[in-house]
Write a protein that holds these residues in place. Structure first.
Motif, mmCIF file in Angstrom:
data_model
loop_
_atom_site.group_PDB
_atom_site.id
_atom_site.type_symbol
_atom_site.label_atom_id
_atom_site.label_comp_id
_atom_site.label_asym_id
_atom_site.label_seq_id
_atom_site.Cartn_x
_atom_site.Cartn_y
_atom_site.Cartn_z
ATOM 1 N N ASP A 99 70.603 104.145 2.006
ATOM 2 C CA ASP A 99 70.560 104.336 3.457
ATOM 3 C C ASP A 99 71.177 105.662 3.898
ATOM 4 N N MET A 100 71.799 106.385 2.971
ATOM 5 C CA MET A 100 72.415 107.674 3.315
ATOM 6 C C MET A 100 71.341 108.696 3.667
ATOM 7 N N THR A 101 71.686 109.555 4.594
ATOM 8 C CA THR A 101 70.758 110.628 4.942
ATOM 9 C C THR A 101 70.933 111.795 3.965
ATOM 10 N N MET A 102 69.939 112.653 3.935
ATOM 11 C CA MET A 102 70.012 113.831 3.076
ATOM 12 C C MET A 102 71.204 114.695 3.476
ATOM 13 N N ASP A 103 71.472 114.780 4.768
ATOM 14 C CA ASP A 103 72.608 115.554 5.253
ATOM 15 C C ASP A 103 73.925 115.001 4.708
ATOM 16 N N THR A 104 74.085 113.688 4.755
ATOM 17 C CA THR A 104 75.290 113.051 4.242
ATOM 18 C C THR A 104 75.456 113.323 2.754
ATOM 19 N N ILE A 105 74.375 113.211 2.014
ATOM 20 C CA ILE A 105 74.414 113.446 0.570
ATOM 21 C C ILE A 105 74.853 114.875 0.278
ATOM 22 N N MET A 106 74.266 115.840 0.971
ATOM 23 C CA MET A 106 74.614 117.243 0.725
ATOM 24 C C MET A 106 76.063 117.540 1.095
ATOM 25 N N ARG A 107 76.553 116.925 2.163
ATOM 26 C CA ARG A 107 77.940 117.165 2.583
ATOM 27 C C ARG A 107 78.930 116.508 1.627
#
Length: 66
Positions: free
Chosen positions: A8-16
């Protein structure tokens, strides 16, 4: 705060959370870095949008997260 990958994580969350994942994301031809949609797209969304194999992308991302 989640410390493990979650679908459910967003790509933005993963990159951060895992900056090493950026290299994997770019390597798959995704331009999530700086993309305003990255804060909404999950890995599945990004894979589908760019016709990528989701399992391969997840495998590569989880390797980069270790």
């Amino acid at each position: 705060m989640k410390s493990r990958f979650d679908y459910d994580m967003t790509m933005d969350t993963i990159m951060r959370r895992w900056p090493g994942s950026i290299r994997v994301i770019l390597g798959h031809g995704l331009l999530c870095v700086g993309c305003p949609i990255a804060s909404f797209h999950t890995v599945m969304d990004a894979a589908r949008e760019h016709s990528l194999d989701e399992d391969m992308l997840v495998d590569d991302l989880t390797k980069a997260m270790k």
